[in-house]
Design an enzyme around this catalytic site. Structure first.
Site, PDB file in Angstrom:
ATOM      1  N   HIS A 278      -7.406  -3.550   4.702  1.00 46.38           N
ATOM      2  CA  HIS A 278      -7.141  -2.069   4.647  1.00 46.38           C
ATOM      3  C   HIS A 278      -8.000  -1.247   3.473  1.00 46.38           C
ATOM      4  O   HIS A 278      -8.330  -0.025   3.865  1.00 46.38           O
ATOM      5  CB  HIS A 278      -5.515  -2.160   4.274  1.00 46.38           C
ATOM      6  CG  HIS A 278      -4.972  -0.887   3.934  1.00 46.38           C
ATOM      7  ND1 HIS A 278      -5.172  -0.241   2.546  1.00 46.38           N
ATOM      8  CD2 HIS A 278      -4.199   0.214   4.342  1.00 46.38           C
ATOM      9  CE1 HIS A 278      -4.568   0.934   2.501  1.00 46.38           C
ATOM     10  NE2 HIS A 278      -4.034   0.878   3.492  1.00 46.38           N
ATOM     11  N   ASN A 279      -8.049  -1.977   2.229  1.00 44.09           N
ATOM     12  CA  ASN A 279      -8.814  -1.029   1.522  1.00 44.09           C
ATOM     13  C   ASN A 279     -10.080  -0.752   1.596  1.00 44.09           C
ATOM     14  O   ASN A 279     -10.800   0.178   1.368  1.00 44.09           O
ATOM     15  CB  ASN A 279      -8.596  -1.891  -0.016  1.00 44.09           C
ATOM     16  CG  ASN A 279      -7.385  -1.679  -0.877  1.00 44.09           C
ATOM     17  OD1 ASN A 279      -6.104  -1.502  -0.059  1.00 44.09           O
ATOM     18  ND2 ASN A 279      -7.245  -1.976  -1.939  1.00 44.09           N
TER      19      ASN A 279
ATOM     20  N   GLU B 289     -10.143   1.986   3.644  1.00 41.76           N
ATOM     21  CA  GLU B 289     -10.025   3.034   3.091  1.00 41.76           C
ATOM     22  C   GLU B 289     -11.037   3.706   2.165  1.00 41.76           C
ATOM     23  O   GLU B 289     -11.510   4.826   2.200  1.00 41.76           O
ATOM     24  CB  GLU B 289      -8.943   2.716   1.954  1.00 41.76           C
ATOM     25  CG  GLU B 289      -8.429   3.691   0.802  1.00 41.76           C
ATOM     26  CD  GLU B 289      -7.500   2.786  -0.202  1.00 41.76           C
ATOM     27  OE1 GLU B 289      -6.589   2.387   0.009  1.00 41.76           O
ATOM     28  OE2 GLU B 289      -7.711   2.961  -1.384  1.00 41.76           O
TER      29      GLU B 289
ATOM     30  N   SER C 122       0.901  -1.214   0.008  1.00 43.47           N
ATOM     31  CA  SER C 122      -0.014   0.083  -0.074  1.00 43.47           C
ATOM     32  C   SER C 122       0.775   1.478  -0.030  1.00 43.47           C
ATOM     33  O   SER C 122       1.969   1.129   0.500  1.00 43.47           O
ATOM     34  CB  SER C 122      -0.840   0.113   1.486  1.00 43.47           C
ATOM     35  OG  SER C 122      -1.431   1.371   1.292  1.00 43.47           O
TER      36      SER C 122
HETATM   37  C1  6PG Z   1      -3.070   1.358  -1.775  1.00 46.08           C
HETATM   38  C2  6PG Z   1      -4.337   1.698  -2.441  1.00 46.08           C
HETATM   39  C3  6PG Z   1      -4.361   1.173  -3.660  1.00 46.08           C
HETATM   40  C4  6PG Z   1      -5.528   1.420  -4.758  1.00 46.08           C
HETATM   41  C5  6PG Z   1      -6.560   0.206  -4.548  1.00 46.08           C
HETATM   42  C6  6PG Z   1      -8.027   0.951  -4.476  1.00 46.08           C
HETATM   43  O1  6PG Z   1      -3.039   0.658  -0.481  1.00 46.08           O
HETATM   44  O2  6PG Z   1      -2.049   1.858  -2.058  1.00 46.08           O
HETATM   45  O3  6PG Z   1      -5.425   0.824  -1.690  1.00 46.08           O
HETATM   46  O4  6PG Z   1      -4.304  -0.273  -3.634  1.00 46.08           O
HETATM   47  O5  6PG Z   1      -6.195   2.649  -4.347  1.00 46.08           O
HETATM   48  O6  6PG Z   1      -6.265  -0.427  -5.868  1.00 46.08           O
HETATM   49  O7  6PG Z   1      -8.346   1.188  -5.940  1.00 46.08           O
HETATM   50  P1  6PG Z   1     -10.121   1.166  -6.227  1.00 46.08           P
HETATM   51  O8  6PG Z   1     -10.483   2.647  -5.308  1.00 46.08           O
HETATM   52  O9  6PG Z   1      -9.806   1.548  -7.611  1.00 46.08           O
HETATM   53  O10 6PG Z   1     -10.656   0.279  -5.857  1.00 46.08           O
END
Ligand code: 6PG
Length: 452
Positions: free
Chosen positions: A180-181, A184, A122
Protein backbone atom coordinates in the site's frame (compact mmCIF):
# COMPACT_ATOMS: atom_id res chain seq x y z
CA UNK A 1 -11.44 -3.59 33.65
CA UNK A 2 -10.64 -2.47 30.10
CA UNK A 3 -11.28 -4.35 26.83
CA UNK A 4 -8.03 -3.26 25.22
CA UNK A 5 -4.65 -1.91 26.28
CA UNK A 6 -3.12 0.71 24.01
CA UNK A 7 0.61 1.21 24.23
CA UNK A 8 1.88 4.41 22.60
CA UNK A 9 -0.30 7.48 23.03
CA UNK A 10 1.25 9.61 20.31
CA UNK A 11 -0.82 11.07 17.48
CA UNK A 12 -1.98 7.74 16.01
CA UNK A 13 -2.36 5.92 19.34
CA UNK A 14 -4.43 8.69 20.94
CA UNK A 15 -6.65 8.99 17.86
CA UNK A 16 -7.28 5.23 17.86
CA UNK A 17 -8.04 5.31 21.58
CA UNK A 18 -10.73 7.96 21.03
CA UNK A 19 -12.15 6.06 18.05
CA UNK A 20 -12.39 2.90 20.20
CA UNK A 21 -14.05 4.83 23.06
CA UNK A 22 -16.61 6.28 20.59
CA UNK A 23 -17.50 2.68 19.75
CA UNK A 24 -18.06 1.67 23.35
CA UNK A 25 -14.71 -0.08 23.85
CA UNK A 26 -13.10 0.40 27.28
CA UNK A 27 -9.50 1.49 26.72
CA UNK A 28 -6.57 1.61 29.12
CA UNK A 29 -3.54 3.42 27.73
CA UNK A 30 0.16 3.40 28.48
CA UNK A 31 2.85 5.70 27.14
CA UNK A 32 6.36 4.19 27.38
CA UNK A 33 7.98 7.56 26.68
CA UNK A 34 5.77 9.51 29.11
CA UNK A 35 8.79 10.97 30.92
CA UNK A 36 10.08 12.43 27.64
CA UNK A 37 6.80 14.01 26.59
CA UNK A 38 6.36 17.75 26.80
CA UNK A 39 2.86 17.42 28.27
CA UNK A 40 1.80 14.83 30.85
CA UNK A 41 -0.21 11.97 29.40
CA UNK A 42 -3.71 12.48 30.66
CA UNK A 43 -6.98 12.17 28.91
CA UNK A 44 -10.50 11.00 28.97
CA UNK A 45 -9.52 7.36 29.45
CA UNK A 46 -7.44 5.59 32.11
CA UNK A 47 -3.69 5.56 31.66
CA UNK A 48 -1.59 2.89 33.39
CA UNK A 49 1.53 3.80 35.36
CA UNK A 50 3.61 0.99 33.89
CA UNK A 51 3.32 -2.27 31.95
CA UNK A 52 2.43 -4.52 34.95
CA UNK A 53 -0.27 -2.00 35.91
CA UNK A 54 -1.62 -2.02 32.34
CA UNK A 55 -1.81 -5.82 32.27
CA UNK A 56 -3.71 -6.03 35.58
CA UNK A 57 -6.32 -3.58 34.25
CA UNK A 58 -7.25 -5.72 31.21
CA UNK A 59 -9.89 -8.43 30.89
CA UNK A 60 -8.39 -11.80 29.81
CA UNK A 61 -7.69 -12.88 27.18
CA UNK A 62 -5.91 -9.53 27.06
CA UNK A 63 -5.67 -7.60 23.80
CA UNK A 64 -2.82 -5.10 23.67
CA UNK A 65 -2.45 -2.81 20.68
CA UNK A 66 1.01 -1.32 20.28
CA UNK A 67 1.30 2.00 18.42
CA UNK A 68 5.01 2.62 18.86
CA UNK A 69 7.80 3.48 16.43
CA UNK A 70 8.63 0.52 14.18
CA UNK A 71 11.90 -1.30 14.79
CA UNK A 72 13.76 -1.93 18.08
CA UNK A 73 11.14 -0.16 20.28
CA UNK A 74 8.58 -2.81 19.27
CA UNK A 75 10.93 -5.64 20.26
CA UNK A 76 11.83 -3.93 23.54
CA UNK A 77 8.19 -3.55 24.56
CA UNK A 78 7.21 -7.06 23.51
CA UNK A 79 10.10 -8.43 25.52
CA UNK A 80 9.08 -6.53 28.69
CA UNK A 81 5.36 -7.04 28.21
CA UNK A 82 5.43 -10.77 27.60
CA UNK A 83 6.80 -11.32 31.12
CA UNK A 84 3.45 -10.13 32.54
CA UNK A 85 1.05 -11.72 30.03
CA UNK A 86 -0.72 -15.07 30.25
CA UNK A 87 -1.22 -17.80 27.62
CA UNK A 88 -3.79 -16.74 25.04
CA UNK A 89 -3.20 -13.00 25.40
CA UNK A 90 -2.83 -11.18 22.08
CA UNK A 91 -0.15 -8.62 21.21
CA UNK A 92 -1.12 -6.48 18.21
CA UNK A 93 1.55 -4.41 16.46
CA UNK A 94 -0.26 -1.57 14.67
CA UNK A 95 2.88 0.26 13.50
CA UNK A 96 4.53 0.26 10.08
CA UNK A 97 6.66 -2.76 10.93
CA UNK A 98 8.64 -4.80 8.42
CA UNK A 99 6.70 -7.94 7.51
CA UNK A 100 9.65 -10.19 8.31
CA UNK A 101 9.80 -8.69 11.81
CA UNK A 102 6.13 -9.56 12.24
CA UNK A 103 6.83 -13.16 11.28
CA UNK A 104 9.72 -13.35 13.75
CA UNK A 105 7.70 -11.70 16.55
CA UNK A 106 4.81 -14.09 15.95
CA UNK A 107 7.14 -17.06 16.32
CA UNK A 108 8.53 -15.60 19.53
CA UNK A 109 5.01 -15.00 20.86
CA UNK A 110 3.97 -18.57 20.08
CA UNK A 111 7.05 -19.87 21.92
CA UNK A 112 5.65 -18.07 24.98
CA UNK A 113 2.07 -19.35 24.37
CA UNK A 114 1.02 -15.84 23.37
CA UNK A 115 -0.72 -14.70 20.21
CA UNK A 116 0.49 -12.03 17.81
CA UNK A 117 -1.13 -9.93 15.11
CA UNK A 118 0.78 -7.75 12.64
CA UNK A 119 -1.73 -5.02 11.82
CA UNK A 120 -1.14 -2.52 9.03
CA UNK A 121 -3.14 0.62 9.77
CA UNK A 122 -3.60 3.32 7.16
CA UNK A 123 -5.26 6.71 7.08
CA UNK A 124 -3.06 8.98 9.15
CA UNK A 125 -4.41 10.78 12.21
CA UNK A 126 -7.88 11.49 10.78
CA UNK A 127 -8.22 7.87 9.66
CA UNK A 128 -7.19 6.56 13.07
CA UNK A 129 -9.69 8.89 14.73
CA UNK A 130 -12.68 8.35 12.45
CA UNK A 131 -12.06 5.13 10.52
CA UNK A 132 -8.78 3.71 9.23
CA UNK A 133 -8.21 0.79 6.87
CA UNK A 134 -6.74 -2.19 8.72
CA UNK A 135 -4.77 -5.06 7.21
CA UNK A 136 -4.29 -7.94 9.64
CA UNK A 137 -2.27 -11.13 9.75
CA UNK A 138 -1.77 -13.22 12.82
CA UNK A 139 -1.14 -16.47 14.62
CA UNK A 140 -3.99 -19.00 14.81
CA UNK A 141 -7.35 -17.49 15.83
CA UNK A 142 -5.73 -14.27 17.06
CA UNK A 143 -7.38 -12.06 14.41
CA UNK A 144 -10.81 -13.46 15.35
CA UNK A 145 -10.15 -12.35 18.94
CA UNK A 146 -9.30 -8.77 18.01
CA UNK A 147 -11.83 -8.34 15.17
CA UNK A 148 -14.87 -7.63 17.41
CA UNK A 149 -12.92 -4.77 19.02
CA UNK A 150 -11.18 -3.32 15.99
CA UNK A 151 -13.37 -4.01 12.94
CA UNK A 152 -16.18 -1.68 14.12
CA UNK A 153 -13.78 1.29 14.29
CA UNK A 154 -12.53 0.76 10.72
CA UNK A 155 -13.66 2.91 7.81
CA UNK A 156 -16.93 1.93 6.21
CA UNK A 157 -17.31 1.63 2.42
CA UNK A 158 -20.37 2.71 0.45
CA UNK A 159 -21.71 -0.87 0.57
CA UNK A 160 -21.49 -0.82 4.38
CA UNK A 161 -18.51 -3.15 4.78
CA UNK A 162 -15.73 -2.34 7.21
CA UNK A 163 -12.15 -1.93 5.99
CA UNK A 164 -10.71 -4.55 8.31
CA UNK A 165 -9.40 -7.68 6.61
CA UNK A 166 -7.67 -10.79 7.89
CA UNK A 167 -5.02 -11.71 5.33
CA UNK A 168 -3.90 -14.86 7.15
CA UNK A 169 -0.35 -15.41 8.42
CA UNK A 170 1.41 -12.89 10.72
CA UNK A 171 3.57 -11.38 7.96
CA UNK A 172 0.73 -10.91 5.47
CA UNK A 173 -0.95 -7.86 7.04
CA UNK A 174 2.23 -5.82 7.16
CA UNK A 175 3.19 -7.02 3.67
CA UNK A 176 -0.10 -5.69 2.30
CA UNK A 177 0.47 -2.40 4.17
CA UNK A 178 4.02 -2.17 2.80
CA UNK A 179 2.73 -2.55 -0.77
CA UNK A 180 0.00 0.00 0.00
CA UNK A 181 2.74 2.44 0.98
CA UNK A 182 4.83 1.71 -2.11
CA UNK A 183 1.81 2.47 -4.31
CA UNK A 184 1.27 5.57 -2.17
CA UNK A 185 4.85 6.65 -2.96
CA UNK A 186 4.17 6.00 -6.68
CA UNK A 187 0.97 8.02 -6.84
CA UNK A 188 2.47 10.85 -4.78
CA UNK A 189 5.42 11.03 -7.17
CA UNK A 190 3.12 11.04 -10.22
CA UNK A 191 1.18 13.93 -8.71
CA UNK A 192 4.41 15.79 -7.91
CA UNK A 193 5.44 15.35 -11.55
CA UNK A 194 2.10 16.65 -12.85
CA UNK A 195 2.57 19.61 -10.48
CA UNK A 196 6.05 20.17 -11.93
CA UNK A 197 4.80 19.98 -15.51
CA UNK A 198 2.00 22.43 -14.82
CA UNK A 199 4.26 24.81 -12.92
CA UNK A 200 7.49 24.77 -14.93
CA UNK A 201 6.36 23.74 -18.42
CA UNK A 202 2.85 25.15 -18.34
CA UNK A 203 3.62 28.25 -16.29
CA UNK A 204 0.50 27.69 -14.21
CA UNK A 205 -0.07 29.26 -10.82
CA UNK A 206 -0.58 27.27 -7.63
CA UNK A 207 -4.25 28.14 -7.61
CA UNK A 208 -4.68 27.04 -11.24
CA UNK A 209 -3.04 23.73 -10.39
CA UNK A 210 -5.18 23.41 -7.27
CA UNK A 211 -8.23 23.84 -9.52
CA UNK A 212 -6.89 21.20 -11.88
CA UNK A 213 -6.40 18.61 -9.11
CA UNK A 214 -9.72 19.51 -7.51
CA UNK A 215 -11.46 18.92 -10.84
CA UNK A 216 -9.93 15.42 -10.98
CA UNK A 217 -10.71 14.47 -7.38
CA UNK A 218 -14.06 12.79 -7.98
CA UNK A 219 -13.15 11.21 -11.29
CA UNK A 220 -12.19 7.56 -11.45
CA UNK A 221 -8.46 8.28 -11.17
CA UNK A 222 -9.01 10.93 -8.53
CA UNK A 223 -9.21 10.07 -4.86
CA UNK A 224 -7.68 11.13 -1.58
CA UNK A 225 -4.13 11.87 -2.77
CA UNK A 226 -5.39 13.97 -5.70
CA UNK A 227 -7.67 15.88 -3.34
CA UNK A 228 -4.77 16.28 -0.87
CA UNK A 229 -2.59 17.73 -3.64
CA UNK A 230 -5.24 20.40 -4.28
CA UNK A 231 -5.35 21.08 -0.53
CA UNK A 232 -1.56 21.46 -0.33
CA UNK A 233 -1.58 23.93 -3.23
CA UNK A 234 -4.27 26.05 -1.57
CA UNK A 235 -2.61 26.28 1.84
CA UNK A 236 -1.62 29.78 2.88
CA UNK A 237 1.68 30.15 4.74
CA UNK A 238 1.11 31.70 8.15
CA UNK A 239 4.67 33.13 8.16
CA UNK A 240 4.64 34.96 4.83
CA UNK A 241 0.95 34.97 3.87
CA UNK A 242 2.01 33.56 0.49
CA UNK A 243 1.36 30.03 -0.72
CA UNK A 244 2.91 27.52 1.68
CA UNK A 245 3.97 25.25 -1.20
CA UNK A 246 6.47 27.92 -2.29
CA UNK A 247 8.16 27.81 1.12
CA UNK A 248 8.34 24.03 1.62
CA UNK A 249 11.91 22.80 1.06
CA UNK A 250 11.88 20.34 -1.88
CA UNK A 251 13.59 17.49 -0.01
CA UNK A 252 11.39 14.42 0.44
CA UNK A 253 11.40 12.37 3.63
CA UNK A 254 10.87 8.62 3.83
CA UNK A 255 10.69 6.17 6.70
CA UNK A 256 11.43 2.93 4.89
CA UNK A 257 8.26 1.19 3.76
CA UNK A 258 8.78 2.21 0.12
CA UNK A 259 12.36 1.00 0.15
CA UNK A 260 11.38 -2.29 1.83
CA UNK A 261 8.78 -2.88 -0.87
CA UNK A 262 11.31 -2.42 -3.66
CA UNK A 263 13.74 -4.80 -1.95
CA UNK A 264 10.93 -7.37 -1.58
CA UNK A 265 9.95 -6.91 -5.24
CA UNK A 266 13.55 -7.54 -6.32
CA UNK A 267 13.67 -10.68 -4.18
CA UNK A 268 10.43 -11.86 -5.79
CA UNK A 269 11.80 -11.08 -9.28
CA UNK A 270 8.98 -8.60 -9.88
CA UNK A 271 9.27 -5.48 -12.05
CA UNK A 272 7.93 -2.46 -10.17
CA UNK A 273 9.61 0.39 -12.07
CA UNK A 274 7.15 3.13 -11.11
CA UNK A 275 7.33 2.22 -7.43
CA UNK A 276 11.13 2.10 -7.61
CA UNK A 277 11.26 5.41 -9.53
CA UNK A 278 9.25 7.02 -6.75
CA UNK A 279 11.61 5.79 -4.04
CA UNK A 280 14.71 6.82 -6.04
CA UNK A 281 13.17 10.20 -6.82
CA UNK A 282 12.76 10.86 -3.08
CA UNK A 283 16.38 9.80 -2.46
CA UNK A 284 17.57 12.10 -5.23
CA UNK A 285 15.89 15.14 -3.70
CA UNK A 286 18.46 14.98 -0.91
CA UNK A 287 21.20 15.56 -3.51
CA UNK A 288 19.42 18.29 -5.47
CA UNK A 289 21.80 21.13 -6.24
CA UNK A 290 24.89 18.92 -6.67
CA UNK A 291 24.86 19.37 -10.44
CA UNK A 292 24.34 22.66 -12.16
CA UNK A 293 22.41 21.78 -15.27
CA UNK A 294 20.56 24.73 -16.64
CA UNK A 295 16.89 23.89 -16.76
CA UNK A 296 16.29 26.83 -19.06
CA UNK A 297 14.50 25.62 -22.11
CA UNK A 298 13.21 27.48 -25.12
CA UNK A 299 10.45 25.03 -25.62
CA UNK A 300 7.62 25.04 -23.14
CA UNK A 301 5.26 22.22 -23.90
CA UNK A 302 1.94 23.16 -22.40
CA UNK A 303 -0.09 19.99 -22.08
CA UNK A 304 -3.87 20.35 -22.33
CA UNK A 305 -5.57 19.49 -19.03
CA UNK A 306 -7.33 16.45 -20.44
CA UNK A 307 -4.07 15.10 -21.86
CA UNK A 308 -2.47 15.46 -18.43
CA UNK A 309 -5.39 13.62 -16.84
CA UNK A 310 -5.22 10.77 -19.35
CA UNK A 311 -1.47 10.45 -18.86
CA UNK A 312 -1.83 10.51 -15.07
CA UNK A 313 -4.70 8.00 -15.24
CA UNK A 314 -2.77 5.40 -17.18
CA UNK A 315 0.41 5.88 -15.16
CA UNK A 316 -1.60 5.56 -11.93
CA UNK A 317 -3.21 2.36 -13.15
CA UNK A 318 0.22 0.96 -14.07
CA UNK A 319 1.44 1.92 -10.57
CA UNK A 320 -1.38 0.08 -8.82
CA UNK A 321 -1.00 -2.91 -11.11
CA UNK A 322 2.70 -3.20 -10.26
CA UNK A 323 1.94 -3.28 -6.53
CA UNK A 324 -0.87 -5.78 -6.97
CA UNK A 325 1.23 -8.00 -9.20
CA UNK A 326 3.93 -7.96 -6.54
CA UNK A 327 1.32 -9.05 -4.00
CA UNK A 328 0.24 -11.85 -6.33
CA UNK A 329 3.86 -13.01 -6.57
CA UNK A 330 4.31 -12.88 -2.77
CA UNK A 331 1.11 -14.84 -2.29
CA UNK A 332 2.38 -17.57 -4.56
CA UNK A 333 5.89 -17.52 -3.12
CA UNK A 334 4.85 -17.63 0.55
CA UNK A 335 1.74 -19.78 -0.10
CA UNK A 336 -0.42 -17.12 1.57
CA UNK A 337 -4.18 -17.35 1.19
CA UNK A 338 -4.23 -13.74 0.05
CA UNK A 339 -7.11 -12.62 -2.14
CA UNK A 340 -6.21 -9.65 -4.37
CA UNK A 341 -9.83 -8.52 -4.70
CA UNK A 342 -9.99 -8.41 -0.89
CA UNK A 343 -6.86 -6.22 -0.89
CA UNK A 344 -8.52 -3.76 -3.27
CA UNK A 345 -11.69 -3.87 -1.15
CA UNK A 346 -9.87 -3.03 2.10
CA UNK A 347 -8.21 -0.05 0.37
CA UNK A 348 -11.55 1.42 -0.81
CA UNK A 349 -12.02 3.60 2.28
CA UNK A 350 -10.02 4.97 5.22
CA UNK A 351 -6.57 4.52 3.74
CA UNK A 352 -4.33 6.94 1.85
CA UNK A 353 -5.02 5.17 -1.47
CA UNK A 354 -8.78 5.46 -1.17
CA UNK A 355 -10.57 6.56 -4.29
CA UNK A 356 -12.92 5.39 -7.03
CA UNK A 357 -10.21 3.35 -8.81
CA UNK A 358 -10.21 0.87 -5.94
CA UNK A 359 -13.91 0.14 -6.50
CA UNK A 360 -13.10 -0.71 -10.12
CA UNK A 361 -10.06 -2.79 -9.21
CA UNK A 362 -12.00 -4.70 -6.53
CA UNK A 363 -14.37 -5.88 -9.26
CA UNK A 364 -11.69 -6.49 -11.90
CA UNK A 365 -9.47 -8.47 -9.53
CA UNK A 366 -12.23 -11.04 -9.04
CA UNK A 367 -10.99 -12.14 -12.47
CA UNK A 368 -7.36 -12.37 -11.28
CA UNK A 369 -4.38 -10.05 -11.61
CA UNK A 370 -4.37 -10.20 -15.42
CA UNK A 371 -7.71 -8.35 -15.38
CA UNK A 372 -6.24 -5.34 -13.53
CA UNK A 373 -5.44 -3.45 -16.75
CA UNK A 374 -8.17 -3.61 -19.37
CA UNK A 375 -7.45 -2.98 -23.09
CA UNK A 376 -9.54 0.23 -23.27
CA UNK A 377 -7.31 1.72 -20.53
CA UNK A 378 -4.47 1.74 -23.03
CA UNK A 379 -6.27 4.45 -24.99
CA UNK A 380 -4.36 6.77 -22.64
CA UNK A 381 -1.00 5.75 -24.19
CA UNK A 382 -0.79 8.57 -26.77
CA UNK A 383 -1.47 11.13 -24.01
CA UNK A 384 1.22 9.60 -21.79
CA UNK A 385 3.71 9.67 -24.67
CA UNK A 386 2.92 13.28 -25.51
CA UNK A 387 3.20 14.39 -21.90
CA UNK A 388 6.59 12.68 -21.63
CA UNK A 389 7.79 14.30 -24.83
CA UNK A 390 6.69 17.67 -23.46
CA UNK A 391 8.45 16.98 -20.18
CA UNK A 392 11.69 16.17 -21.98
CA UNK A 393 11.65 19.33 -24.10
CA UNK A 394 10.70 21.44 -21.09
CA UNK A 395 13.41 19.95 -18.86
CA UNK A 396 10.98 18.73 -16.19
CA UNK A 397 11.98 15.52 -14.42
CA UNK A 398 9.19 12.91 -14.60
CA UNK A 399 10.73 9.56 -13.56
CA UNK A 400 7.47 7.92 -12.45
CA UNK A 401 5.53 8.89 -15.56
CA UNK A 402 8.43 7.66 -17.69
CA UNK A 403 8.72 4.41 -15.74
CA UNK A 404 5.01 3.76 -16.16
CA UNK A 405 5.22 4.21 -19.92
CA UNK A 406 8.28 1.96 -20.17
CA UNK A 407 6.53 -0.60 -18.00
CA UNK A 408 3.48 -0.71 -20.26
CA UNK A 409 5.65 -0.80 -23.37
CA UNK A 410 7.74 -3.56 -21.83
CA UNK A 411 4.57 -5.62 -21.49
CA UNK A 412 3.89 -5.25 -25.18
CA UNK A 413 5.62 -7.52 -27.69
CA UNK A 414 5.57 -5.04 -30.52
CA UNK A 415 9.07 -3.64 -30.33
CA UNK A 416 11.23 -5.98 -28.24
CA UNK A 417 14.90 -5.27 -27.61
CA UNK A 418 15.95 -8.18 -25.38
CA UNK A 419 17.23 -10.10 -28.45
CA UNK A 420 20.22 -7.78 -28.21
CA UNK A 421 20.77 -8.67 -24.53
CA UNK A 422 20.60 -12.36 -25.36
CA UNK A 423 22.98 -11.95 -28.27
CA UNK A 424 25.44 -10.05 -26.08
CA UNK A 425 25.20 -12.66 -23.31
CA UNK A 426 25.93 -15.48 -25.69
CA UNK A 427 28.67 -13.55 -27.52
CA UNK A 428 30.71 -12.82 -24.41
CA UNK A 429 29.68 -15.60 -22.07
CA UNK A 430 28.12 -18.44 -24.10
CA UNK A 431 24.99 -18.14 -21.97
CA UNK A 432 22.77 -19.45 -24.77
CA UNK A 433 19.59 -18.05 -26.27
CA UNK A 434 16.17 -19.26 -27.32
CA UNK A 435 15.08 -18.75 -30.93
CA UNK A 436 11.78 -17.44 -32.21
CA UNK A 437 11.49 -20.13 -34.91
CA UNK A 438 12.33 -23.37 -33.09
CA UNK A 439 12.50 -24.74 -29.53
CA UNK A 440 15.71 -25.37 -27.59
CA UNK A 441 18.77 -23.49 -26.35
CA UNK A 442 21.25 -22.28 -28.97
CA UNK A 443 24.74 -20.86 -29.17
CA UNK A 444 26.17 -18.98 -32.09
CA UNK A 445 29.75 -19.12 -33.40
CA UNK A 446 30.17 -15.40 -32.91
CA UNK A 447 32.67 -13.69 -35.17
CA UNK A 448 35.51 -12.34 -33.06
CA UNK A 449 36.38 -8.68 -32.91
CA UNK A 450 39.59 -9.46 -34.84
CA UNK A 451 37.60 -10.87 -37.77
CA UNK A 452 36.23 -7.45 -38.55
C1 6PG B 1 -0.76 5.54 5.88
C2 6PG B 1 0.57 6.12 5.48
C3 6PG B 1 1.42 6.29 6.68
C4 6PG B 1 2.66 7.13 6.36
C5 6PG B 1 3.81 6.25 6.00
C6 6PG B 1 4.68 6.76 4.91
O1 6PG B 1 -1.08 4.55 5.26
O2 6PG B 1 -1.43 6.10 6.74
O3 6PG B 1 1.21 5.29 4.59
O4 6PG B 1 1.69 5.03 7.16
O5 6PG B 1 2.38 8.11 5.45
O6 6PG B 1 4.48 6.07 7.19
O7 6PG B 1 5.64 7.53 5.46
P1 6PG B 1 6.92 8.05 4.71
O8 6PG B 1 6.44 8.85 3.53
O9 6PG B 1 7.55 8.92 5.74
O10 6PG B 1 7.76 6.90 4.33
Amino acid sequence: MADIGLIGLGVMGAALAHNLIDHGVEVCGFEPLADQMARPVTGDFPVAADLPDLVTRLTPPRVILMMVTAGPPVDAIISQLSAYLSPGDVIVDGGNSHYQDSQRRAELAVSKSLSFVGLGISGGEAGARFGPAMMAGGTADSVQIIAPLLAPIAAQTSDGSRCFTDFGPPAAGHFVKMVHNAIEYGEMQLLAEIFGLGKYAGGQSNSQLAELFASWADRIYGGYLVETSARVLRQVDDQTSGDLIDQIAPVAGQKGTGRWAITAALDLGQAVPTLAAAVFARSLTVRAGEQHISAASDSHAICPAEQLYDAFALAKLATYEQGLRMLAAATEHHKWPLDLAAVARVWRAGCILRGPLLETLAIRLEGGIDAAIDDPDLAGLPALRQVLAGAATSAVSVPALAASLSYLEGLSEDRPTAQMIQGQRDAFGAHGFARRDRPGVFHAHWSSAEDR
